[in-house]
Design a protein around this motif. Structure first.
Motif, PDB file in Angstrom:
ATOM      1  N   HIS A  64       0.784  -1.247   0.000  1.00 61.01           N
ATOM      2  CA  HIS A  64       0.000   0.000   0.000  1.00 61.01           C
ATOM      3  C   HIS A  64       0.816   1.298   0.000  1.00 61.01           C
ATOM      4  N   LYS A  65       2.150   1.203   0.017  1.00 61.23           N
ATOM      5  CA  LYS A  65       2.950   2.426   0.236  1.00 61.23           C
ATOM      6  C   LYS A  65       2.733   3.477  -0.861  1.00 61.23           C
ATOM      7  N   GLU A  66       2.579   3.025  -2.092  1.00 64.99           N
ATOM      8  CA  GLU A  66       2.404   3.992  -3.184  1.00 64.99           C
ATOM      9  C   GLU A  66       0.964   4.509  -3.246  1.00 64.99           C
ATOM     10  N   ALA A 126      13.782  -2.465  -7.858  1.00 66.65           N
ATOM     11  CA  ALA A 126      13.330  -1.116  -8.226  1.00 66.65           C
ATOM     12  C   ALA A 126      11.920  -0.876  -7.703  1.00 66.65           C
ATOM     13  N   GLY A 127      11.567  -1.576  -6.614  1.00 67.59           N
ATOM     14  CA  GLY A 127      10.250  -1.405  -6.000  1.00 67.59           C
ATOM     15  C   GLY A 127      10.277  -0.277  -4.975  1.00 67.59           C
ATOM     16  N   GLY A 128       9.308  -0.310  -4.053  1.00 63.84           N
ATOM     17  CA  GLY A 128       9.163   0.762  -3.073  1.00 63.84           C
ATOM     18  C   GLY A 128      10.405   0.947  -2.210  1.00 63.84           C
ATOM     19  N   ALA A 129      10.960  -0.149  -1.693  1.00 65.96           N
ATOM     20  CA  ALA A 129      12.132  -0.039  -0.816  1.00 65.96           C
ATOM     21  C   ALA A 129      13.332   0.465  -1.608  1.00 65.96           C
ATOM     22  N   ALA A 130      13.491  -0.029  -2.843  1.00 69.76           N
ATOM     23  CA  ALA A 130      14.614   0.411  -3.681  1.00 69.76           C
ATOM     24  C   ALA A 130      14.512   1.912  -3.950  1.00 69.76           C
ATOM     25  N   ASN A 149      17.312  -4.691 -12.028  1.00 70.65           N
ATOM     26  CA  ASN A 149      15.984  -5.184 -11.640  1.00 70.65           C
ATOM     27  C   ASN A 149      15.487  -6.162 -12.694  1.00 70.65           C
ATOM     28  N   ARG A 150      14.701  -7.131 -12.245  1.00 74.14           N
ATOM     29  CA  ARG A 150      14.105  -8.125 -13.138  1.00 74.14           C
ATOM     30  C   ARG A 150      13.386  -7.430 -14.281  1.00 74.14           C
ATOM     31  N   ASN A 151      12.533  -6.482 -13.945  1.00 74.36           N
ATOM     32  CA  ASN A 151      11.835  -5.671 -14.935  1.00 74.36           C
ATOM     33  C   ASN A 151      12.713  -4.453 -15.247  1.00 74.36           C
ATOM     34  N   GLN A 153      12.537  -2.034 -17.400  1.00 79.90           N
ATOM     35  CA  GLN A 153      11.897  -0.710 -17.586  1.00 79.90           C
ATOM     36  C   GLN A 153      11.709   0.009 -16.263  1.00 79.90           C
ATOM     37  N   ARG A 154      11.364  -0.780 -15.248  1.00 78.42           N
ATOM     38  CA  ARG A 154      11.181  -0.210 -13.914  1.00 78.42           C
ATOM     39  C   ARG A 154      12.522   0.335 -13.390  1.00 78.42           C
ATOM     40  N   ALA A 155      13.592  -0.384 -13.674  1.00 81.76           N
ATOM     41  CA  ALA A 155      14.926   0.075 -13.247  1.00 81.76           C
ATOM     42  C   ALA A 155      15.270   1.376 -13.959  1.00 81.76           C
ATOM     43  N   THR A 196      15.345  -6.509  -2.991  1.00 81.89           N
ATOM     44  CA  THR A 196      14.339  -7.467  -3.455  1.00 81.89           C
ATOM     45  C   THR A 196      14.004  -8.381  -2.270  1.00 81.89           C
ATOM     46  N   PRO A 197      12.864  -9.086  -2.331  1.00 78.94           N
ATOM     47  CA  PRO A 197      12.554  -9.990  -1.210  1.00 78.94           C
ATOM     48  C   PRO A 197      13.275 -11.331  -1.299  1.00 78.94           C
ATOM     49  N   VAL A 198      14.202 -11.481  -2.251  1.00 77.07           N
ATOM     50  CA  VAL A 198      14.873 -12.786  -2.423  1.00 77.07           C
ATOM     51  C   VAL A 198      15.660 -13.131  -1.151  1.00 77.07           C
ATOM     52  N   GLY A 199      15.345 -14.290  -0.572  1.00 81.15           N
ATOM     53  CA  GLY A 199      16.004 -14.723   0.658  1.00 81.15           C
ATOM     54  C   GLY A 199      15.107 -14.604   1.881  1.00 81.15           C
ATOM     55  N   GLY A 247      22.571  -6.890   7.751  1.00 83.94           N
ATOM     56  CA  GLY A 247      21.184  -7.301   7.535  1.00 83.94           C
ATOM     57  C   GLY A 247      20.192  -6.157   7.698  1.00 83.94           C
ATOM     58  N   GLY A 248      18.915  -6.417   7.435  1.00 87.12           N
ATOM     59  CA  GLY A 248      17.896  -5.368   7.386  1.00 87.12           C
ATOM     60  C   GLY A 248      17.251  -5.001   8.717  1.00 87.12           C
ATOM     61  N   LEU A 249      17.644  -5.688   9.809  1.00 84.81           N
ATOM     62  CA  LEU A 249      16.970  -5.419  11.082  1.00 84.81           C
ATOM     63  C   LEU A 249      17.205  -3.988  11.582  1.00 84.81           C
ATOM     64  N   MET A 251      17.737  -1.284   9.875  1.00 89.52           N
ATOM     65  CA  MET A 251      16.900  -0.345   9.108  1.00 89.52           C
ATOM     66  C   MET A 251      15.443  -0.445   9.568  1.00 89.52           C
ATOM     67  N   LEU A 252      14.989  -1.675   9.772  1.00 92.45           N
ATOM     68  CA  LEU A 252      13.594  -1.886  10.187  1.00 92.45           C
ATOM     69  C   LEU A 252      13.297  -1.141  11.485  1.00 92.45           C
ATOM     70  N   VAL A 253      14.192  -1.300  12.465  1.00 95.13           N
ATOM     71  CA  VAL A 253      13.942  -0.667  13.766  1.00 95.13           C
ATOM     72  C   VAL A 253      14.107   0.857  13.658  1.00 95.13           C
TER      73      VAL A 253
HETATM   74  P1  NAP Z   1       8.142  -4.294  -3.856  1.00101.02           P
HETATM   75  O1  NAP Z   1       7.738  -2.870  -3.997  1.00101.02           O
HETATM   76  O2  NAP Z   1       7.145  -5.373  -4.090  1.00101.02           O
HETATM   77  O3  NAP Z   1       9.398  -4.519  -4.856  1.00101.02           O
HETATM   78  C1  NAP Z   1      10.017  -5.775  -4.951  1.00101.02           C
HETATM   79  C2  NAP Z   1      11.242  -5.670  -5.865  1.00101.02           C
HETATM   80  O4  NAP Z   1      11.920  -6.915  -5.832  1.00101.02           O
HETATM   81  C3  NAP Z   1      10.916  -5.391  -7.328  1.00101.02           C
HETATM   82  O5  NAP Z   1      11.950  -4.628  -7.868  1.00101.02           O
HETATM   83  C4  NAP Z   1      10.873  -6.800  -7.929  1.00101.02           C
HETATM   84  O6  NAP Z   1      11.243  -6.832  -9.294  1.00101.02           O
HETATM   85  C5  NAP Z   1      11.954  -7.486  -7.148  1.00101.02           C
HETATM   86  N1  NAP Z   1      11.736  -8.922  -7.014  1.00101.02           N
HETATM   87  C6  NAP Z   1      10.671  -9.529  -6.441  1.00101.02           C
HETATM   88  N2  NAP Z   1      10.835 -10.870  -6.475  1.00101.02           N
HETATM   89  C7  NAP Z   1      12.004 -11.093  -7.123  1.00101.02           C
HETATM   90  C8  NAP Z   1      12.702 -12.282  -7.493  1.00101.02           C
HETATM   91  N3  NAP Z   1      12.233 -13.513  -7.197  1.00101.02           N
HETATM   92  N4  NAP Z   1      13.890 -12.135  -8.135  1.00101.02           N
HETATM   93  C9  NAP Z   1      14.378 -10.914  -8.430  1.00101.02           C
HETATM   94  N5  NAP Z   1      13.752  -9.760  -8.124  1.00101.02           N
HETATM   95  C10 NAP Z   1      12.585  -9.858  -7.470  1.00101.02           C
HETATM   96  O7  NAP Z   1       8.726  -4.588  -2.403  1.00101.02           O
HETATM   97  P2  NAP Z   1       9.528  -3.559  -1.464  1.00101.02           P
HETATM   98  O8  NAP Z   1       8.600  -2.820  -0.596  1.00101.02           O
HETATM   99  O9  NAP Z   1      10.447  -2.793  -2.344  1.00101.02           O
HETATM  100  O10 NAP Z   1      10.329  -4.580  -0.514  1.00101.02           O
HETATM  101  C11 NAP Z   1      11.441  -5.320  -0.994  1.00101.02           C
HETATM  102  C12 NAP Z   1      12.082  -6.061   0.168  1.00101.02           C
HETATM  103  O11 NAP Z   1      12.660  -5.136   1.084  1.00101.02           O
HETATM  104  C13 NAP Z   1      11.105  -6.909   1.004  1.00101.02           C
HETATM  105  O12 NAP Z   1      11.729  -8.127   1.352  1.00101.02           O
HETATM  106  C14 NAP Z   1      10.871  -6.081   2.238  1.00101.02           C
HETATM  107  O13 NAP Z   1      10.570  -6.882   3.379  1.00101.02           O
HETATM  108  C15 NAP Z   1      12.242  -5.432   2.401  1.00101.02           C
HETATM  109  N6  NAP Z   1      12.144  -4.167   3.155  1.00101.02           N
HETATM  110  C16 NAP Z   1      12.875  -4.082   4.303  1.00101.02           C
HETATM  111  C17 NAP Z   1      12.827  -2.913   5.019  1.00101.02           C
HETATM  112  C18 NAP Z   1      13.625  -2.822   6.284  1.00101.02           C
HETATM  113  O14 NAP Z   1      13.371  -1.897   7.069  1.00101.02           O
HETATM  114  N7  NAP Z   1      14.597  -3.679   6.502  1.00101.02           N
HETATM  115  C19 NAP Z   1      12.056  -1.826   4.602  1.00101.02           C
HETATM  116  C20 NAP Z   1      11.332  -1.942   3.418  1.00101.02           C
HETATM  117  C21 NAP Z   1      11.385  -3.129   2.704  1.00101.02           C
HETATM  118  P3  NAP Z   1      10.190  -6.539 -10.492  1.00101.02           P
HETATM  119  O15 NAP Z   1      10.069  -5.042 -10.590  1.00101.02           O
HETATM  120  O16 NAP Z   1      10.860  -7.126 -11.680  1.00101.02           O
HETATM  121  O17 NAP Z   1       8.908  -7.210 -10.100  1.00101.02           O
END
Ligand code: NAP
Length: 283
Positions: A64-66, A126-130, A149-151, A153-155, A196-199, A247-249, A251-253
């Motif tokens: 929902h961030k966007e 290249a999603g919300g976190a990126a 990024n996988r996509n 165009q988004r990158a 990316t959420p990989v891992g 790791g991401g902890l 940043m999360l906190v």
């Molecule tokens: P998002 O907006 O859904 O974006 C996901 C991104 O990851 C997109 O660029 C997507 O590529 C790519 N992706 C998804 N699955 C993939 C795969 N199997 N292989 C390669 N690329 C893949 O999500 P987000 O909000 O950016 O979050 C991304 C990650 O960051 C999540 O794991 C989230 O938990 C983490 N995060 C952590 C914090 C923290 O405080 N530590 C804060 C925010 C987010 P496409 O564009 O090609 O679909």
């Protein structure tokens, strides 16, 4: 009794309720932090409910961030530039949107990398976190930012957007494992950020790494936004390559602490929040 909520879908594995509630309780603020699992079709109605006196505000997470941005009465400049809201504050019945992800990332990054000025970084995703990470890096005058990024165009769209803000050198490379441009770009970078959420645990990509160990150099700082598990496959690969792994902890906190301060106007009890987050993650 006031309330703060988190809006997302799904929310089953979110650790924000654990560490935010611990912070409110520690300071005796009489606030409850509740998870509202909200499907996209119900987002607008959920945000409308936040206008009631009962609420201090909300956190907003995937997906929902966007979409939240369009429902705010006012939006902080950084959130507008990033194009995503992760924190909503209710003031006098009005909803104000903020983004604390970018500052949370910078606070966490400062430990392994005190300055990014003039450095070279590669951002995976290249999603919300990126977008928040890219914004943070260009604001701190990174020298070159490569986005993969996988996509593609988004990158490219993100690279263009970031260049427009700060005229930092940005470029994209394909994410494909068979294309030599990705390992070449990684090899030349001081910092690699996985956005990316990989891992991530509880997903289909659990246990996987977005790039293999052989591509990582010992001088590279590897920052994985994924926080569960604590040592992702990428971080294990980085450590095996002799690189610094983060790791991401943190940043999360930190992003949560910044949200807490926006809702309450009080300094966040960071140690309490870290302890509760680690406990919630079973670390
Ligand atoms: P998002 O907006 O859904 O974006 C996901 C991104 O990851 C997109 O660029 C997507 O590529 C790519 N992706 C998804 N699955 C993939 C795969 N199997 N292989 C390669 N690329 C893949 O999500 P987000 O909000 O950016 O979050 C991304 C990650 O960051 C999540 O794991 C989230 O938990 C983490 N995060 C952590 C914090 C923290 O405080 N530590 C804060 C925010 C987010 P496409 O564009 O090609 O679909």
């Amino acid at each position: 009794m006031k309330q703060v909520v988190i809006l997302g879908y799904p929310l089953m594995h979110s650790v924000s309720p654990a560490f935010q509630q611990a912070a409110f309780d520690h300071l005796g603020l009489g606030v409850t932090y509740n998870a509202w699992e909200t499907e996209p079709a119900d987002l607008e109605a959920a945000l409308e409910r936040l206008r009631q006196d009962l609420f201090l505000g909300a956190n907003v997470t995937i997906p929902h961030k966007e979409a939240t941005l369009a429902h705010m009465d006012d939006v902080d400049k950084a959130a507008r530039d990033i194009g995503a809201v992760n924190t909503v504050v209710r003031r006098d019945g009005r909803l104000i949107g903020y983004n604390t992800d970018y500052e949370g990332f910078l606070r966490a990054l400062r430990v392994p990398m005190p300055s990014v000025m003039g450095k070279r970084a590669i951002l995976l995703g290249a999603g919300g976190a990126a977008r928040a990470v890219g914004y943070a890096l260009v604001r701190e005058s990174i020298g070159t930012l490569v986005i993969a990024n996988r996509n593609r165009q988004r990158a490219e769209a993100l690279a263009k957007q970031l260049w427009r803000f700060h005229s930092v050198r940005t470029m994209t490379v394909p994410m494909g494992m068979d294309d030599p441009r990705l390992p070449e770009a990684i090899n030349r970078c001081h910092l690699l950020v996985n956005a990316t959420p990989v891992g991530m645990a509880h997903t289909t990509a659990e246990g996987q790494t977005p790039v293999p160990q052989g591509w990582l150099a010992s001088r590279t700082i590897v920052f994985d936004l994924v926080y569960n598990p604590e040592r992702t496959a990428l971080l294990q690969a980085a450590m095996a390559a002799g690189a610094k792994a983060w790791g991401g902890l943190d940043m999360l906190v930190h992003q949560g602490a910044l949200s807490f301060e926006l809702w309450t106007g009080q300094p966040a009890p960071l140690a309490v929040m870290f302890k509760a987050a680690r406990e919630a993650l079973g670390q």
